[in-house]
Design an enzyme around this catalytic site. Sequence first.
Site, PDB file in Angstrom:
ATOM      1  N   LYS A 178      -9.242   9.715  13.650  1.00 49.02           N
ATOM      2  CA  LYS A 178      -8.816   8.105  14.585  1.00 49.02           C
ATOM      3  C   LYS A 178      -7.724   7.862  14.527  1.00 49.02           C
ATOM      4  CE  LYS A 178      -9.037   4.419  12.867  1.00 49.02           C
ATOM      5  NZ  LYS A 178      -8.109   3.838  14.171  1.00 49.02           N
ATOM      6  N   GLU A 254      -0.109  10.139   3.416  1.00 46.56           N
ATOM      7  CA  GLU A 254       1.549  10.106   4.046  1.00 46.56           C
ATOM      8  C   GLU A 254       1.595   8.648   4.252  1.00 46.56           C
ATOM      9  OE1 GLU A 254       1.930  13.119   6.629  1.00 46.56           O
ATOM     10  OE2 GLU A 254       1.660  14.858   5.414  1.00 46.56           O
ATOM     11  N   CYS A 288       8.487   6.573   9.244  1.00 50.82           N
ATOM     12  CA  CYS A 288       8.552   6.347   7.879  1.00 50.82           C
ATOM     13  C   CYS A 288       9.770   6.803   6.761  1.00 50.82           C
ATOM     14  CB  CYS A 288       7.852   6.832   7.205  1.00 50.82           C
ATOM     15  SG  CYS A 288       7.256   8.465   7.807  1.00 50.82           S
ATOM     16  N   GLU A 390       8.938  -3.426   2.334  1.00 56.26           N
ATOM     17  CA  GLU A 390       9.152  -2.065   3.880  1.00 56.26           C
ATOM     18  C   GLU A 390       9.226  -3.786   4.591  1.00 56.26           C
ATOM     19  OE1 GLU A 390       6.216   0.547   5.491  1.00 56.26           O
ATOM     20  OE2 GLU A 390       7.323   2.372   5.980  1.00 56.26           O
TER      21      GLU A 390
HETATM   22  P1  NAD Z   1      -1.567   1.182   9.103  1.00 57.72           P
HETATM   23  O1  NAD Z   1      -2.101   1.671   7.639  1.00 57.72           O
HETATM   24  O2  NAD Z   1      -1.817   0.212   9.410  1.00 57.72           O
HETATM   25  O3  NAD Z   1      -2.858   1.984   9.731  1.00 57.72           O
HETATM   26  C1  NAD Z   1      -2.321   3.487  10.035  1.00 57.72           C
HETATM   27  C2  NAD Z   1      -4.174   4.330  10.324  1.00 57.72           C
HETATM   28  O4  NAD Z   1      -5.767   3.343   9.384  1.00 57.72           O
HETATM   29  C3  NAD Z   1      -5.055   3.116  11.800  1.00 57.72           C
HETATM   30  O5  NAD Z   1      -5.359   4.043  12.576  1.00 57.72           O
HETATM   31  C4  NAD Z   1      -5.435   2.447  11.191  1.00 57.72           C
HETATM   32  O6  NAD Z   1      -6.352   2.225  12.256  1.00 57.72           O
HETATM   33  C5  NAD Z   1      -5.887   2.941   9.922  1.00 57.72           C
HETATM   34  N1  NAD Z   1      -6.770   1.421   9.395  1.00 57.72           N
HETATM   35  C6  NAD Z   1      -6.541   0.800   8.397  1.00 57.72           C
HETATM   36  N2  NAD Z   1      -7.198   0.133   7.859  1.00 57.72           N
HETATM   37  C7  NAD Z   1      -7.985   0.643   7.545  1.00 57.72           C
HETATM   38  C8  NAD Z   1      -8.610   1.156   6.742  1.00 57.72           C
HETATM   39  N3  NAD Z   1      -8.789  -0.349   5.482  1.00 57.72           N
HETATM   40  N4  NAD Z   1      -9.436   2.272   6.643  1.00 57.72           N
HETATM   41  C9  NAD Z   1      -9.402   2.939   7.235  1.00 57.72           C
HETATM   42  N5  NAD Z   1      -8.646   3.685   7.917  1.00 57.72           N
HETATM   43  C10 NAD Z   1      -7.839   1.987   8.598  1.00 57.72           C
HETATM   44  O7  NAD Z   1      -0.619   1.580   9.514  1.00 57.72           O
HETATM   45  P2  NAD Z   1       0.381   1.498  10.672  1.00 57.72           P
HETATM   46  O8  NAD Z   1       0.803  -0.129  10.697  1.00 57.72           O
HETATM   47  O9  NAD Z   1      -0.637   2.172  11.753  1.00 57.72           O
HETATM   48  O10 NAD Z   1       1.728   2.115  10.185  1.00 57.72           O
HETATM   49  C11 NAD Z   1       2.841   2.440   9.898  1.00 57.72           C
HETATM   50  C12 NAD Z   1       2.449   2.530   8.688  1.00 57.72           C
HETATM   51  O11 NAD Z   1       2.605   3.890   8.370  1.00 57.72           O
HETATM   52  C13 NAD Z   1       4.150   2.586   7.702  1.00 57.72           C
HETATM   53  O12 NAD Z   1       4.038   1.591   6.611  1.00 57.72           O
HETATM   54  C14 NAD Z   1       4.825   3.876   8.042  1.00 57.72           C
HETATM   55  O13 NAD Z   1       5.731   3.632   7.093  1.00 57.72           O
HETATM   56  C15 NAD Z   1       3.522   4.194   7.628  1.00 57.72           C
HETATM   57  N6  NAD Z   1       3.610   5.354   7.868  1.00 57.72           N
HETATM   58  C16 NAD Z   1       3.938   7.257   6.900  1.00 57.72           C
HETATM   59  C17 NAD Z   1       4.550   8.288   7.225  1.00 57.72           C
HETATM   60  C18 NAD Z   1       4.926   9.285   6.336  1.00 57.72           C
HETATM   61  O14 NAD Z   1       4.763  10.460   6.823  1.00 57.72           O
HETATM   62  N7  NAD Z   1       4.114   9.275   4.941  1.00 57.72           N
HETATM   63  C19 NAD Z   1       3.951   8.483   8.580  1.00 57.72           C
HETATM   64  C20 NAD Z   1       4.217   7.288   9.778  1.00 57.72           C
HETATM   65  C21 NAD Z   1       4.078   5.811   9.251  1.00 57.72           C
HETATM   66  O1  6OD Z   2       8.124  15.220  10.792  1.00 58.57           O
HETATM   67  C1  6OD Z   2       6.834  15.188  10.552  1.00 58.57           C
HETATM   68  O2  6OD Z   2       6.211  16.226  10.022  1.00 58.57           O
HETATM   69  C2  6OD Z   2       6.320  13.864   9.466  1.00 58.57           C
HETATM   70  N1  6OD Z   2       5.234  13.840   9.050  1.00 58.57           N
HETATM   71  C3  6OD Z   2       6.781  12.510   9.739  1.00 58.57           C
HETATM   72  C4  6OD Z   2       7.113  11.465   9.724  1.00 58.57           C
HETATM   73  C5  6OD Z   2       7.451  10.705  10.179  1.00 58.57           C
HETATM   74  C6  6OD Z   2       6.398   9.119  10.000  1.00 58.57           C
HETATM   75  O3  6OD Z   2       6.718   8.458  10.319  1.00 58.57           O
END
Ligand code: NAD
Ligand code: 6OD
Length: 486
Positions: A178, A254, A288, A390
């Site tokens: 998804k 993550e 992130c 964040e």
């Molecule tokens: P988000 O948590 O709003 O959404 C991520 C996904 O989860 C989307 O597909 C969304 O539709 C789904 N989702 C939302 N609520 C849900 C629920 N209750 N049940 C199931 N699915 C649900 O995140 P975002 O705004 O899309 O992305 C930004 C965030 O992601 C930032 O906090 C960023 O730091 C984090 N991020 C972390 C990493 C990592 O590797 N640690 C990588 C990229 C982004």
């Molecule tokens: O490069 C990657 O494998 C990875 N997981 C990156 C994550 C980036 C976060 O926004």
Amino acid sequence: MNAPVFKNYIAGNFLTSEKQFEDTNPVDGSLVAMVAEADREMVDNAVQAGRAALKGAWGSSSAEERAGLLHAVADGIEKRFDDFVQAEIADTGKPVSQARALDIPRGAANLRFFANLVTSSTTESSEMSTADGGGALNYSVRKPLGVVGVISPWNLPLLLMTWKVAPALASGNAVIAKPSEETPGSATLLAEVMHEAGMPAGVFNLVHGFGPDSAGEFLTTHPDVDAITFTGESATGSAIMRAAADNVKALSFELGGKNAAIIFDDADMDAAIDGTVRSVFSNCGQVCLCSERVYVHESRFDEFVRRLKERAENMRIGWPQDDGTEIGPLISKKHREKVLSYYQLARDEGATIETGGGIPEFGDKRDDGAWIQPTILTGLPETARCIREEIFGPVCHIAPFSTDDEAVSLANDSAYGLAAAIWTTSLSRGHSVARRIEAGIVWVNTWYLRDLRTPFGGVKLSGIGREGGVHSLNFYSEPTNICIKL
Ligand code: NAD
Ligand code: 6OD
């Protein structure tokens, strides 16, 4: 012209639905496509298709067969490289140079890497002695988890989806992916490429939708889904953990970060400035791993702030299709409201806005988009919300420190623990400080340099578990130990 409809991909069929939502371009607010939202029944059909695939030929496929399919999917991405680049740009507005150099090549590389890994990895074995002197041999075999839900965010859409889909499929699972509702484009293309590559029906399924009361929730609460692998916000991770608790699903998370960069007095300042420009402003600050808290030794503080400010003010904010563009818009106007609220909060909390703090004006269609100025803050106390929460935009706060111990304690004073960047010309200082940082990933004299074999993930609010290399195989498969009495 009618907007295209992005469809779900379930049991090998592309399916539309009555309920649809808009996918818009953050460059100018224009409509990219309508997206067919999967309802509970469609998600259930996807899960049943995955279950059926596991009972069929996929369930007894060899690692070599699966690797061959993953390479064919990577070939398909490379063949349609420009389509993927354009899909990613349409959904995110990111610069074409980044989509071409990072997002799409890494999408293909993830598939090839895990295809190669699964055909070259071994499992453990141990001999033991027994009272009768005959001994016994233990060895483990890897088995897939079953049906795995992959839920991914919008910031690096194809890269982060394939980062999880590839090891899940390499390990022999069936996948229901998804994508974020903000970025359904490249995932839809991925489903087309899977189909063209001959992925058996039901092995890879794609469902579109939101989180609560939509495809995300239907997936995480489904009793027949064995595992959820999720990248996104920490608060969403908590909600998914609660939803998945009833069925005790395996989880890999993550999550968010509030990452520190530390610039020591002995740093190569040109490299530190270049690296910090990247680590703060890449992808408009929506990675992130981005540094939102920058700590600079007091002897270099003024110089660093002056130089970073100069660079921020000279960044080329522009049309994503222009080769020279360095920074695009935020993902949406809604997200811009959030980031702007932090710019205002910073003022209220007593920050000095060294540069930025508002919205750029273009005098063209971009004024309807989600653009924002790169911003540098100074002067906040460590207790300020802008230091603790964040923001996920092109913004950092810079503060001075005087000793190595103080730098470490400032960096570790966070509820998050994803990544850090350290800038020093002393190898031993780089190593000893890195060891003391509470984060899953620490870069010394670089940022976001990735070796796909290495463990990736965070501590504290930044996640649970590690993926990457064998760590991914460990999550996406379960060992069965076989003990043979000799
Ligand atoms: P988000 O948590 O709003 O959404 C991520 C996904 O989860 C989307 O597909 C969304 O539709 C789904 N989702 C939302 N609520 C849900 C629920 N209750 N049940 C199931 N699915 C649900 O995140 P975002 O705004 O899309 O992305 C930004 C965030 O992601 C930032 O906090 C960023 O730091 C984090 N991020 C972390 C990493 C990592 O590797 N640690 C990588 C990229 C982004
Ligand atoms: O490069 C990657 O494998 C990875 N997981 C990156 C994550 C980036 C976060 O926004």
